[in-house]
Design an enzyme around this catalytic site. Sequence first.
Site, PDB file in Angstrom:
ATOM      1  N   PRO A   1     119.570 107.806  -4.700  1.00  0.00           N
ATOM      2  CA  PRO A   1     118.960 107.367  -3.434  1.00  0.00           C
ATOM      3  C   PRO A   1     119.917 106.466  -2.651  1.00  0.00           C
ATOM      4  O   PRO A   1     120.637 105.652  -3.250  1.00  0.00           O
ATOM      5  CB  PRO A   1     117.717 106.588  -3.884  1.00  0.00           C
ATOM      6  CG  PRO A   1     117.456 107.046  -5.280  1.00  0.00           C
ATOM      7  CD  PRO A   1     118.790 107.370  -5.865  1.00  0.00           C
TER       8      PRO A   1
ATOM      9  N   VAL B   1     120.742 103.303  -0.491  1.00  0.00           N
ATOM     10  CA  VAL B   1     120.156 101.955  -0.411  1.00  0.00           C
ATOM     11  C   VAL B   1     120.626 101.293   0.891  1.00  0.00           C
ATOM     12  O   VAL B   1     121.783 100.886   1.003  1.00  0.00           O
ATOM     13  CB  VAL B   1     120.584 101.101  -1.622  1.00  0.00           C
ATOM     14  CG1 VAL B   1     119.963  99.705  -1.514  1.00  0.00           C
ATOM     15  CG2 VAL B   1     120.176 101.769  -2.933  1.00  0.00           C
TER      16      VAL B   1
ATOM     17  N   ASP C   1     127.728 101.569  -7.632  1.00  0.00           N
ATOM     18  CA  ASP C   1     128.822 102.263  -8.328  1.00  0.00           C
ATOM     19  C   ASP C   1     129.151 101.520  -9.616  1.00  0.00           C
ATOM     20  O   ASP C   1     129.177 100.282  -9.640  1.00  0.00           O
ATOM     21  CB  ASP C   1     130.084 102.316  -7.460  1.00  0.00           C
ATOM     22  CG  ASP C   1     129.957 103.350  -6.348  1.00  0.00           C
ATOM     23  OD1 ASP C   1     129.025 104.165  -6.426  1.00  0.00           O
ATOM     24  OD2 ASP C   1     130.778 103.331  -5.422  1.00  0.00           O
TER      25      ASP C   1
ATOM     26  N   ASP D   1     138.561 116.164 -36.721  1.00  0.00           N
ATOM     27  CA  ASP D   1     138.911 114.757 -36.912  1.00  0.00           C
ATOM     28  C   ASP D   1     137.691 113.951 -37.368  1.00  0.00           C
ATOM     29  O   ASP D   1     137.774 113.124 -38.271  1.00  0.00           O
ATOM     30  CB  ASP D   1     139.475 114.200 -35.603  1.00  0.00           C
ATOM     31  CG  ASP D   1     139.856 112.732 -35.708  1.00  0.00           C
ATOM     32  OD1 ASP D   1     140.730 112.407 -36.525  1.00  0.00           O
ATOM     33  OD2 ASP D   1     139.278 111.913 -34.975  1.00  0.00           O
TER      34      ASP D   1
ATOM     35  N   SER E   1     136.825 114.399 -41.000  1.00  0.00           N
ATOM     36  CA  SER E   1     137.917 114.175 -41.950  1.00  0.00           C
ATOM     37  C   SER E   1     138.231 112.702 -42.078  1.00  0.00           C
ATOM     38  O   SER E   1     138.058 111.928 -41.142  1.00  0.00           O
ATOM     39  CB  SER E   1     139.165 114.929 -41.467  1.00  0.00           C
ATOM     40  OG  SER E   1     140.324 114.460 -42.117  1.00  0.00           O
TER      41      SER E   1
ATOM     42  N   ARG F   1     161.319 115.822 -41.250  1.00  0.00           N
ATOM     43  CA  ARG F   1     160.262 115.068 -41.932  1.00  0.00           C
ATOM     44  C   ARG F   1     160.834 114.384 -43.159  1.00  0.00           C
ATOM     45  O   ARG F   1     161.859 114.787 -43.700  1.00  0.00           O
ATOM     46  CB  ARG F   1     159.140 116.032 -42.350  1.00  0.00           C
ATOM     47  CG  ARG F   1     157.839 115.341 -42.812  1.00  0.00           C
ATOM     48  CD  ARG F   1     157.073 114.734 -41.672  1.00  0.00           C
ATOM     49  NE  ARG F   1     155.677 114.467 -42.037  1.00  0.00           N
ATOM     50  CZ  ARG F   1     155.180 113.252 -42.198  1.00  0.00           C
ATOM     51  NH1 ARG F   1     155.946 112.195 -42.038  1.00  0.00           N
ATOM     52  NH2 ARG F   1     153.910 113.077 -42.504  1.00  0.00           N
TER      53      ARG F   1
ATOM     54  N   HIS G   1     147.424 105.686 -31.373  1.00  0.00           N
ATOM     55  CA  HIS G   1     146.906 104.353 -31.702  1.00  0.00           C
ATOM     56  C   HIS G   1     145.870 103.923 -30.673  1.00  0.00           C
ATOM     57  O   HIS G   1     146.020 104.178 -29.474  1.00  0.00           O
ATOM     58  CB  HIS G   1     148.038 103.329 -31.729  1.00  0.00           C
ATOM     59  CG  HIS G   1     148.999 103.543 -32.861  1.00  0.00           C
ATOM     60  ND1 HIS G   1     150.284 103.060 -32.860  1.00  0.00           N
ATOM     61  CD2 HIS G   1     148.857 104.197 -34.037  1.00  0.00           C
ATOM     62  CE1 HIS G   1     150.882 103.406 -33.985  1.00  0.00           C
ATOM     63  NE2 HIS G   1     150.036 104.100 -34.713  1.00  0.00           N
TER      64      HIS G   1
ATOM     65  N   ALA H   1     165.170  89.314 -20.484  1.00  0.00           N
ATOM     66  CA  ALA H   1     165.052  88.049 -21.211  1.00  0.00           C
ATOM     67  C   ALA H   1     166.215  87.819 -22.166  1.00  0.00           C
ATOM     68  O   ALA H   1     166.411  86.705 -22.645  1.00  0.00           O
ATOM     69  CB  ALA H   1     163.737  88.025 -21.984  1.00  0.00           C
TER      70      ALA H   1
ATOM     71  N   VAL I   1     168.043  95.883 -25.953  1.00  0.00           N
ATOM     72  CA  VAL I   1     167.111  96.983 -25.710  1.00  0.00           C
ATOM     73  C   VAL I   1     167.911  98.269 -25.509  1.00  0.00           C
ATOM     74  O   VAL I   1     168.718  98.356 -24.575  1.00  0.00           O
ATOM     75  CB  VAL I   1     166.232  96.709 -24.467  1.00  0.00           C
ATOM     76  CG1 VAL I   1     165.261  97.857 -24.238  1.00  0.00           C
ATOM     77  CG2 VAL I   1     165.465  95.401 -24.636  1.00  0.00           C
TER      78      VAL I   1
END
Length: 1101
Positions: A109, A111, A216, A257, A260, A379, A760, A782, A786
């Site tokens: 609706p 408003v 919303d 998933d 398991s 692997r 993750h 810093a 890297v």
Amino acid sequence: MSAKAISEQTGKEFLYKYICTSAAVQNRFRYASVTAETDWDRLTQEHPWLLTERLVVKPDQLIKRRGKLGLVGINLDLQGVREWLNGRFMKETTVGKAKGVLKNFLIEPFVPHVQEEEFYVCVYATREGDHVLFHHEGGVEVGDVDAKAQRLMVAVDDKLSEDQVKEQLLTHVPDEKKEILASFIVGLFNLYEDLYFTYLEINPLVVTQDGVYILDMAAKIDATADYICKAKWGDVEFPPPFGREAYPEEAYIADLDAKSGASLKLTLLNPRGRIWTMVAGGGASVVYSDTICDLGGVDELANYGEYSGAPSEQQTYDYAKTILSLMTREKHPLGKVLIIGGSIANFTNVAATFKGIVRAIKDYQGPLKEHEVTIFVRRGGPNYQEGLRVMGEVGKTTGIPIHVFGTETHMTAIVGMALGHRPIPNQPPMDAHTANFLLNASSSAKTPATTRTASFSEPRTSNDVTPAKKSKAGLPPAQASSGCSGAKATTLFRKQTKAIVWGMQTRAVQGMLDFDYVCSRDEPSVAAMVYPFTGDHKQKFYWGHKEILLPVYKNMADAMKKHPEVDVLISFASLRSAFDSTVEAMQYSQIHTIAIIAEGIPEAQTRKLIKMADEKGVTIIGPATVGGIKPGCFKIGNTGGMLDNILASKLYRPGSVAYVSRSGGMSNELNNIISRTTDGVYEGVAIGGDRYPGSTFMDHVLRYQDTEGIKMIVVLGEIGGTEEYKICQGIREGRITKPVVCWCIGTCATMFASEVQFGHAGACANQASETAVAKNQALRDAGAYVPKSFDELGNVIKTVYDELVANGTIIPAEEVPPPTVPMDYSWARELGLIRKPASFMTSICDERGQELIYAGMPITEVFKEEMGLGGVLGLLWFQRRLPRYACQFIEMCLMVTADHGPAVSGAHNTIVCARAGKDLISSLTSGLLTIGDRFGGALDAAAKQFSKAFDSGMLPMEFVNKMKKDGKLIMGIGHRVKSINNPDMRVQILKDFVKQHFPSTQLLDYALDVEKITTSKKPNLILNVDGLIGVAFVDLLRTCGGFTRDEADEFVEIGALNGIFVLGRSMGFIGHYLDQKRLKQGLYRHPWDDISYVLPEHMSM
């Protein structure tokens, strides 16, 4: 992942159902959903207000800022809504970088209100607590609410009050609206906590004189709390981000998933892409995606996914075949590549998972060759050599180009090979076999402990040998001196560290003991185990060559009291019980470190644990971690993998480099990289992949800074969160002075058109500063070292290490060989190093895989083919799939032999036993023990006698005369009650069926001729049910086409036919047992008048 976005409709449904507030919430449940399947007539019947009110329509597909994008239709009637939808429904739209089809809309609706009645409110979670944002001006033009809004932080475990809201959030709100807004915001916050929201935003929130309107809404909930909130949530659908379709294959993997204990994830990015991945590990999967994108493959990357947590061969097969099916649907002019990668596993059996992948490759070898697929494999981990061998073998046998690499090859080198950026070596160098590591060539069986130093590069310090100060064991902090409460230890593990392991994780404990032994520890690091599901007992383990016993306690209090030297708890508790067991552990002041292995603990619970740990000075590693390792001292659970990797990565003695990472698998990869580029690892911790790990990067970096033996620090950061900025601050402020090599994985995320949730839970950027790219640049600025990519991480570590050696900071020490540890028998057999005859052999059933198999037929096929009980009996008894008529005959035999009343000896025994109060098994056994030649067990004997006579060519009369002459009964002939004049209908039913359906009934016909002779002498000497089943079964075995004559005779000889009577009559015996129990019959005593007492007469001396 944990925090998952829900649709606006779902969020509002939760709010309308469960919010508790004095504010009048208007338009409750007044929304209608429009999809491609919507029937407008039915929709208006279900929601009649659609025909009478002005309306708002908008897409409900996780699109931000819909108003600014022109995707909201306002103040329309129903016809206007339909016209508005005509120009947008099922049309492709671009939102930012994402292109998607608008196909799910929400109608509500309209408003009517003015701008002054619009407000903004948002609640979101952080590590320290939940932030409530409020702004007195809401709506489309709200702007930068982070800068504008009033803010209130509610600490973990604290409550929000209306007074706080009024004082700190509603300062710019008219007085007449403060009461209603304060009540609503407190109710909203309580709803947010109770239903495990992690984010909840309402903009605009409209407050008029009629009440509160939620116009919303955007929300995320913690999906791991499903087991807590299921009753309120119901079945929640989590829509994909806009721009990414929801594929059925993704739903299939998500279902696998959910069923398991392993982790299986799949996200399709570009189904037409030529680069496909099948990567083991949540962290490794991100690294491979990063490298593909770094090398220019972002537009061709077809999928993101990962499998981890030791999935079974069948689960890996199901996962692999899904990916192979997807990648062989459309051809690519350049062919396709499949990257089967992974870090070095800690506990996953690589050979077992690779066997599942190999099965899938064999099944899809045709399509793979047709689509010109090249496969690259890298692997490491338990039994990886065997895994690589079978993978290479399938390449040779199928003709599919498969390039196989092990731990000697940098993890992501195969990406460069696959994309043509680096050459493919013809014969890659191979690391030594597992067995070679364990069978040390050194003549010394044990390395003297005195040759081990606290650091590989310097003499032992006194700090490292001083045991932790013992607290009063078994007592909560209130009753024990806690010293400086809240201060956390710099040194978590020493050579004397003792731990309690929560959970019956025998493999992990044995791995810890083997590690202790090669580190030349004097005693095992595990003092005891706690397992609440059994009584106190001892569990057997190996300490080097000899067996030892470790105590297992039912409750933690006993374990703590009896082992005051313990200061570490390693918790393998499930996600449902990890919270309670950790809270309990923190009541004991002797515990200063807790490792929580479980993945999927709700974030709200984790934050409570963090707060409690901070108050008590306890360091938590995890949740969702493999743990950590301190070479030469201590390892947590499965960290570092099996002994071959421990020895290959030199984790049995300390080096000079300490690392911290989120990922468990990547921590093992760091062990490998650091051992190859430096003098080795001093300590390493995987803090876990959740959004709120128990301890942070900075916690461990500061410990490393303050630890003398550590000369350089490696940090493997990750997209999501802002912890890495604290490292930047520490470097700039001079708190961190040791060299820090750092790389944040997840750089690919900024290149994707739509949001991708990585393996993750915490690997998701909610703002620009949380991206891996931004954090890497900040670290570089810093002063941290890297690299340009993960590919170069090893090179940068080596460069920094070489500089430290050159300036004398690190003085590499001479290698000291570790003592040998015998390989476990089970693992040696797994590796194929030994063989031993099995104690048992079976050829009828295999329960080891994903699906039960009867004589080679999966159980699903048994039901699909509607084989029935007769078909199953055919598989398990005869190892054959019998014809339909044979299965029916077996079932008929079971039916007619099921019971013959309570008077027969077997039923009588069962009844007597039941009435004596015995259990079902005892009563059934009592009845079965009466079965023999005299009662019920004549099937085999009848079959043998009739077969022998028939096969020898005897005429029926000759057979009868011979048996009479020998003084033997003809088995299967004769009945106490039935006769030729009173036939046994059971025999008649079976005889008619056999005559109608069997190909041949030679032996039955012979037996019926014998019956004519015997009944002419005495009418009750009929062919009884035992005899008929016996001879008919011989006819069946000989003529059904499934058996040779020798096989048929063997089944008769070994007693298979008597089994039919035993199985059938067991049903009746069980019926008699249940009948007696139901009738509540008492102890049976045989009446005297039914016993003839015949005693010898009295004899006098």
